[in-house]
Scaffold this motif. Structure first.
Motif, PDB file in Angstrom:
ATOM      1  N   SER A 144      41.545  46.221  49.925  1.00 12.72           N
ATOM      2  CA  SER A 144      42.286  46.377  48.617  1.00 12.72           C
ATOM      3  C   SER A 144      41.514  47.242  47.699  1.00 12.72           C
ATOM      4  CB  SER A 144      41.456  44.740  48.656  1.00 12.72           C
ATOM      5  OG  SER A 144      41.912  43.662  48.911  1.00 12.72           O
ATOM      6  N   LEU A 181      45.083  41.058  48.320  1.00 15.89           N
ATOM      7  CA  LEU A 181      45.428  39.727  48.901  1.00 15.89           C
ATOM      8  C   LEU A 181      46.209  39.147  48.035  1.00 15.89           C
ATOM      9  CD1 LEU A 181      42.494  39.123  51.403  1.00 15.89           C
ATOM     10  CD2 LEU A 181      44.315  40.639  51.927  1.00 15.89           C
ATOM     11  N   SER A 182      45.521  37.326  47.174  1.00 22.57           N
ATOM     12  CA  SER A 182      46.004  36.978  46.259  1.00 22.57           C
ATOM     13  C   SER A 182      45.793  37.322  45.585  1.00 22.57           C
ATOM     14  CB  SER A 182      45.978  35.973  46.029  1.00 22.57           C
ATOM     15  OG  SER A 182      44.470  35.464  46.379  1.00 22.57           O
ATOM     16  N   ASP A 213      44.025  33.573  50.923  1.00 24.86           N
ATOM     17  CA  ASP A 213      43.590  34.802  51.345  1.00 24.86           C
ATOM     18  C   ASP A 213      42.614  34.456  52.600  1.00 24.86           C
ATOM     19  OD1 ASP A 213      44.164  36.103  48.891  1.00 24.86           O
ATOM     20  OD2 ASP A 213      42.402  35.875  48.301  1.00 24.86           O
ATOM     21  N   GLY A 225      50.154  33.043  46.952  1.00 29.20           N
ATOM     22  CA  GLY A 225      49.687  33.643  46.147  1.00 29.20           C
ATOM     23  C   GLY A 225      49.378  35.061  45.008  1.00 29.20           C
ATOM     24  N   TYR A 244      35.247  39.522  52.387  1.00 31.51           N
ATOM     25  CA  TYR A 244      35.958  38.643  51.402  1.00 31.51           C
ATOM     26  C   TYR A 244      35.123  38.724  49.828  1.00 31.51           C
ATOM     27  CZ  TYR A 244      39.457  36.314  48.834  1.00 31.51           C
ATOM     28  OH  TYR A 244      39.666  35.183  47.981  1.00 31.51           O
ATOM     29  N   GLY A 290      41.876  39.003  45.312  1.00 30.29           N
ATOM     30  CA  GLY A 290      41.216  38.959  46.046  1.00 30.29           C
ATOM     31  C   GLY A 290      40.988  39.968  47.008  1.00 30.29           C
TER      32      GLY A 290
END
Length: 317
Positions: A11, A179-180, A239, A266, A296, A305
């Motif tokens: 991310s 992610l979200s 996620d 998301g 995560y 996320g």
């Protein structure tokens, strides 16, 4: 490590270092990133195929492809990220493009791609710079509607994975995206004329305009963390569904994911997970794989996320 291919999902956030979470969360993120750095160092890639989105710094509605491969790329240096040319392996990029087109994927090619922090951050985090490793940048649209079916992103990743296998080099497929998350990204539909013109024609902002825009994003992160924002909340359940799908290798399941469902679950920028899907589809094209690490954490301060994952080949086909 003897595998010819590996993958990392990472991310990114422009708020890292500007609006950080608690020391405990930050230490956990840094530990996961350190694991990924060690994984990459051990794999010692000879080429990185980097899938990343854009945030209206390089791609605009005047022409908005669903994905595009670069034979040359330059970073704008937004949010304090590095500016300048990426070390693009032009010969490898051209070979990959030819193979992908031969496989029936309608790939767009850019000889002078402009990229932003979405491309730069993973290179800085994993390689300490944008010029340390030969790279083939691949833009994957994750914000500009209308968005095509996720099945085409999986097909793109698979085609690039098969193409990379023909190079006979150690290739790392790197997916860069949150992610979200639902950051304050401008939307063309209903935008005032000045904003619409910028989204369509891509007029470069002045340094003052860029600074004001970046400060708005930083403030949005502070508001989000304080619970005073109307942005869609981070969705850990979604996620983890995404991460479980990737970890299990059940990539065909993403073909049934609608763009509407992804956005509702998301947030407006959840489609950045398309970069992860592409990277893991590339890895799966060369053989079965297994996740070797997975981290995560929902990080409101970064409006994301946040996840880090590494994977390697298990068997050859």
């Amino acid at each position: 490590m003897t595998a010819a291919a590996a993958a990392v999902g990472l991310s990114h956030s422009p708020l890292i270092g500007k609006n950080d979470p608690s020391p405990k969360v930050l230490a956990a993120v840094e530990s996961a990133v350190g694991q990924a750095r060690s994984f990459v160092r051990d794999f010692d890639p000879e080429l990185v195929v980097l899938y990343a989105p854009d945030h209206y710094n390089g791609f605009f509605y005047k022409e908005m492809p669903p994905f595009c491969l670069a034979t040359g790329a330059h970073a704008v240096g937004d949010f304090g990220s590095s500016a300048g040319p990426l070390s693009v392996d032009t010969d490898a990029a051209r070979a990959l493009a030819r193979s992908v087109l031969d496989q029936g994927i309608d790939l767009t090619v850019s000889a002078r791609m402009t990229v932003d922090h979405g491309f730069v951050q993973p290179l800085e985090v994993l390689f300490d710079g944008i010029d340390r490793v030969p790279v083939v940048p691949v833009f994957v649209n994750g914000v500009a509607t209308p968005l095509g079916p996720v099945s085409r992103i999986r097909a793109l990743g698979r085609a690039l994975g098969l193409a990379a296998a023909e190079l006979d080099r150690r290739v790392l497929f790197l997916g860069s995206g949150g992610l979200s998350h639902d950051p304050p990204v401008p939307v063309l539909d209903g935008a005032p004329p000045r904003v619409a013109d910028a989204l369509i024609d891509g007029h470069p902002p002045t340094p003052e305009q860029r600074a004001r825009g970046e400060e708005r994003v930083v403030q949005a992160g502070r508001d989000y963390a304080a619970g005073t924002s109307r942005m869609i909340p981070i969705n850990p359940a979604w996620d983890n569904q995404v991460l479980d799908t990737l970890a299990s290798g059940r990539l065909a399941e993403v073909d049934a994911w609608s763009t509407e469902w992804m956005g509702a679950e998301g947030g407006g920028s959840a489609h950045e997970v398309r970069t992860w899907i592409a990277a893991f589809a590339s890895l799966s094209a060369t053989g079965d794989y297994r996740m070797t690490s997975l981290f995560y954490e929902p990080v409101p301060e970064w409006i994301a996320g946040f996840a880090v994952a590494t994977a390697q080949q298990e068997t050859s086909r």
